[in-house]
Design a protein around this motif. Structure first.
Motif, PDB file in Angstrom:
ATOM      1  N   UNK A 148       0.839  -1.181  -0.058  1.00  0.00           N
ATOM      2  CA  UNK A 148      -0.175   0.012  -0.045  1.00  0.00           C
ATOM      3  C   UNK A 148       0.874   1.196   0.123  1.00  0.00           C
ATOM      4  N   UNK A 149       2.151   1.100   0.801  1.00  0.00           N
ATOM      5  CA  UNK A 149       2.669   2.574   0.694  1.00  0.00           C
ATOM      6  C   UNK A 149       3.440   2.783  -0.514  1.00  0.00           C
ATOM      7  N   UNK A 150       3.807   1.818  -1.319  1.00  0.00           N
ATOM      8  CA  UNK A 150       4.529   1.883  -2.708  1.00  0.00           C
ATOM      9  C   UNK A 150       3.350   2.278  -3.703  1.00  0.00           C
ATOM     10  N   UNK A 151       2.215   1.763  -3.450  1.00  0.00           N
ATOM     11  CA  UNK A 151       1.022   2.294  -4.256  1.00  0.00           C
ATOM     12  C   UNK A 151       0.876   3.720  -4.167  1.00  0.00           C
ATOM     13  N   UNK A 152       0.830   4.157  -3.048  1.00  0.00           N
ATOM     14  CA  UNK A 152       0.792   5.396  -2.644  1.00  0.00           C
ATOM     15  C   UNK A 152       1.740   6.410  -3.303  1.00  0.00           C
ATOM     16  N   UNK A 153       3.172   5.998  -3.392  1.00  0.00           N
ATOM     17  CA  UNK A 153       4.413   6.806  -3.898  1.00  0.00           C
ATOM     18  C   UNK A 153       3.784   6.636  -5.247  1.00  0.00           C
ATOM     19  N   UNK A 154       3.424   5.476  -5.895  1.00  0.00           N
ATOM     20  CA  UNK A 154       3.331   5.590  -7.316  1.00  0.00           C
ATOM     21  C   UNK A 154       2.217   6.313  -7.705  1.00  0.00           C
ATOM     22  N   UNK A 155       1.200   6.651  -6.868  1.00  0.00           N
ATOM     23  CA  UNK A 155      -0.173   7.282  -7.339  1.00  0.00           C
ATOM     24  C   UNK A 155       0.523   8.960  -7.185  1.00  0.00           C
ATOM     25  N   UNK A 156       1.341   9.305  -6.366  1.00  0.00           N
ATOM     26  CA  UNK A 156       1.844  10.643  -6.269  1.00  0.00           C
ATOM     27  C   UNK A 156       2.607  10.792  -7.644  1.00  0.00           C
ATOM     28  N   UNK A 157       3.555   9.734  -7.927  1.00  0.00           N
ATOM     29  CA  UNK A 157       4.313  10.105  -9.086  1.00  0.00           C
ATOM     30  C   UNK A 157       3.374  10.064 -10.309  1.00  0.00           C
TER      31      UNK A 157
END
Length: 276
Positions: free
Chosen positions: A254-263
């Motif tokens: 989930x935290x990596x998905x959040x990072x990718x959503x930000x990018x």
């Protein structure tokens, strides 16, 4: 895009260390990458290895990253004792408004100037800004600078003594809300459920101010990295830093998905500059 979390100081030697002077005030800024500009502001207690790692991910994604030194020792691994000392100094500094009733932090004026400088150097439709923790709300108040078109507010912790407050003066709040709604600027935000420093009350206050243009996303607390650096384990004491100290660098997490959503948010906004 995976990287290894370091438990030692980061030399930041793959960033170009520059001095940026705005309004007679000079600060160190670490710059890397090419493409549209993103101003990445550090969280407490400074430009940690995890903050620098986020900057490198942004660079790999095709952005020019501007990482200003605002407090702490640049590149230092966040220990509890040193981190607490940085927080104490920042809380009494005239540059920051850490407590309720203080209004907008004066340092934001300099940060708006940095956004203008970055845009002039990199071009494109505008600039992205990412605030983290102590600087979280700065990403919103920087939107008074017209070149800022992609603000990301991560786990904003100020004011420290008001869980439902926003670190912004009344006049600035009205101006920010007007600009966000007029120009249809989406504000992307993240927090962990149960975060005592960035509560659901705070996200509700953002929604009340910005309406549909505030996109606040909440991750479960048990998704946080269970073994962060000592400052986050012993001083912060809860799931807090979604894309830095508490990120778990595993595909699909989930935290990596959040990072990718930000990018993805930054890439969309900075490539076309139209409402999102």
């Amino acid at each position: 895009m995976a990287t290894t979390r370091t438990r030692r100081d980061d030399p930041l030697d793959d960033f170009v260390r520059t001095t940026v002077s705005i309004g007679g005030e000079s600060r160190t800024v670490y710059v890397t990458g090419s493409g549209p500009a993103v101003v990445l502001m550090p969280e407490m207690p400074g430009i940690s290895p995890d903050v620098a790692r986020l900057g490198r991910w942004l660079r790999e994604a095709g952005f020019s990253v501007y990482l200003p030194s605002l407090f702490g020792h640049d590149g230092a691994y966040p220990t509890a004792e040193a981190g607490e000392a940085v927080v104490r100094r920042a809380c009494v500094s005239a540059e920051f408004r850490a407590f309720a009733g203080g209004g907008t932090s004066p340092v934001v004026s300099w940060l708006r100037g940095l956004a203008r400088t970055a845009h002039a150097q990199c071009g494109g439709p505008g600039v992205g800004v990412i605030g983290l923790c102590f600087t979280g709300n700065f990403a919103l108040t920087m939107a008074l600078e017209p070149t800022v078109i992609a603000p990301v507010v991560n786990h904003p912790s100020l004011p420290l003594d008001d869980p439902g407050g926003l670190e912004i003066g009344e006049e600035d709040a009205a101006r920010v809300a007007e600009r966000i709604k007029r120009d249809r600027v989406k504000v992307l935000a993240y927090r962990f459920d149960g975060d005592k420093w960035c509560t659901g009350q705070r996200f509700a206050a953002y929604r009340a101010l910005l309406g549909e243009w505030f996109d606040g996303r909440v991750l479960p607390a048990d998704a946080a990295n269970p073994d962060p650096s000592p400052f986050f384990r012993d001083v912060v004491g809860c799931a807090h830093s979604v894309v830095t100290a508490h990120l778990v660098d595993e595909q699909g997490h989930p935290t990596v998905r959040a990072r990718d959503e930000i990018i993805a948010f930054l890439a969309e906004r900075l490539s076309r500059g139209t409402p999102g």
